[in-house]
Design an enzyme around this catalytic site. Structure first.
Site, PDB file in Angstrom:
ATOM      1  N   GLY A   1       0.736  -1.094   0.089  1.00 48.57           N
ATOM      2  CA  GLY A   1      -0.106   0.049  -0.171  1.00 48.57           C
ATOM      3  C   GLY A   1       0.961   1.349  -0.081  1.00 48.57           C
ATOM      4  O   GLY A   1       2.092   1.065   0.220  1.00 48.57           O
TER       5      GLY A   1
ATOM      6  N   GLN B   1       3.074  10.059   1.149  1.00 48.18           N
ATOM      7  CA  GLN B   1       4.556   8.981   0.929  1.00 48.18           C
ATOM      8  C   GLN B   1       5.135   9.309  -0.272  1.00 48.18           C
ATOM      9  O   GLN B   1       6.282   9.155  -0.525  1.00 48.18           O
ATOM     10  CB  GLN B   1       4.086   7.582   1.066  1.00 48.18           C
ATOM     11  CG  GLN B   1       3.846   7.173   2.745  1.00 48.18           C
ATOM     12  CD  GLN B   1       3.431   5.656   2.515  1.00 48.18           C
ATOM     13  OE1 GLN B   1       2.501   5.187   2.254  1.00 48.18           O
ATOM     14  NE2 GLN B   1       4.660   5.067   3.156  1.00 48.18           N
TER      15      GLN B   1
ATOM     16  N   HIS C   1      -3.239   0.827   8.111  1.00 46.40           N
ATOM     17  CA  HIS C   1      -1.851   1.544   8.148  1.00 46.40           C
ATOM     18  C   HIS C   1      -2.213   2.769   7.145  1.00 46.40           C
ATOM     19  O   HIS C   1      -1.565   3.890   7.400  1.00 46.40           O
ATOM     20  CB  HIS C   1      -1.078   0.632   7.612  1.00 46.40           C
ATOM     21  CG  HIS C   1       0.222   1.008   7.542  1.00 46.40           C
ATOM     22  ND1 HIS C   1       1.380   0.620   8.193  1.00 46.40           N
ATOM     23  CD2 HIS C   1       0.712   1.914   6.539  1.00 46.40           C
ATOM     24  CE1 HIS C   1       2.477   1.203   7.737  1.00 46.40           C
ATOM     25  NE2 HIS C   1       2.194   1.787   6.641  1.00 46.40           N
ATOM     26  N   GLU C   2      -2.787   2.787   6.019  1.00 46.00           N
ATOM     27  CA  GLU C   2      -2.740   3.525   5.096  1.00 46.00           C
ATOM     28  C   GLU C   2      -3.969   4.777   5.522  1.00 46.00           C
ATOM     29  O   GLU C   2      -3.306   6.008   5.074  1.00 46.00           O
ATOM     30  CB  GLU C   2      -3.157   3.060   3.614  1.00 46.00           C
ATOM     31  CG  GLU C   2      -2.361   1.904   3.185  1.00 46.00           C
ATOM     32  CD  GLU C   2      -0.717   2.320   3.041  1.00 46.00           C
ATOM     33  OE1 GLU C   2      -0.515   3.795   2.930  1.00 46.00           O
ATOM     34  OE2 GLU C   2      -0.036   1.629   3.092  1.00 46.00           O
TER      35      GLU C   2
END
Length: 209
Positions: free
Chosen positions: A69, A74, A162-163
């Protein structure tokens, strides 16, 4: 059970890399400590070719970095958006993107906390145990602004959680104790060069495809 789900829908077949990657360019992945990773991202309000091109770039960048992902911050873009290509614990593959994701608050009685290993492309080389629920439901939009609901279990649930954390300005190190965080950063210092060498080799390999 179908083996591949794209945008939450089962498909009969799918290529090894999402087609978006073939249109994308590799972007630099931001690292822990950079401001864009540590503040909540802005909602996406414009849907069109620029957003689609960003998604293409994110897919290719994720594959180059061997990720499951990747969130927009990021690659240095402070928008609420992430892409994924991730298996669940039953072996099904999940591929897609979600814009302006919001994680449902689930009834604790219907989920378990799993303390399993987790890494992050923005924390290169570090892997630590992080407790997360074994089920996730994320609501948002697709690149055309259409409503989207993605559900995941096991490892895929961890990916969705998490994302979404990234979109909220959190990295997984924020869920660790101070001692665990220091250990993770020592892993980065020890393994960062190896990780970047592997990414460079992947770029070279993909350029020959």
């Amino acid at each position: 059970m179908p083996s591949v789900f794209v945008q939450g829908r089962p498909v009969d077949s799918y290529p090894p890399l999402a087609p978006e990657a073939g249109r994308g360019s590799v972007r630099r992945i931001t690292e822990v400590g950079e401001e864009v990773l540590h503040k909540p991202c802005r909602d996406v309000t414009e849907f069109g070719p620029d957003l689609a091109a960003l998604i293409d770039d994110m897919f290719l960048t994720m594959y180059v970095a061997d990720g499951a992902g990747l969130a927009a911050n990021q690659v240095g873009v402070d928008l609420r958006l992430f892409v994924y290509d991730c298996p669940d614990d039953e072996g099904a593959r999940h591929v897609g993107h979600i814009v302006n994701p919001v994680l449902d608050t689930l009834d604790p009685a219907g989920r378990r906390l799993l303390d399993e290993s987790e890494g992050c492309l923005s924390v290169p080389g570090a892997v630590m145990g992080v407790p997360r629920p074994d089920r996730a439901v994320v609501r948002g939009l697709d690149k055309d602004g259409e409503p989207l609901v993605i559900e995941g279990t096991g490892y895929f649930a961890r990916c969705l959680e998490h994302e979404t954390d990234h979109c909220n300005g959190r990295v997984y190190l924020d869920r660790l104790s101070n001692r665990e965080r220091k250990h993770a950063l020592r892993q980065v210092a020890d393994r960062r060069d190896e990780v970047f060498a592997r990414r460079a080799a992947n770029i070279e390999a993909l350029s020959r495809v």
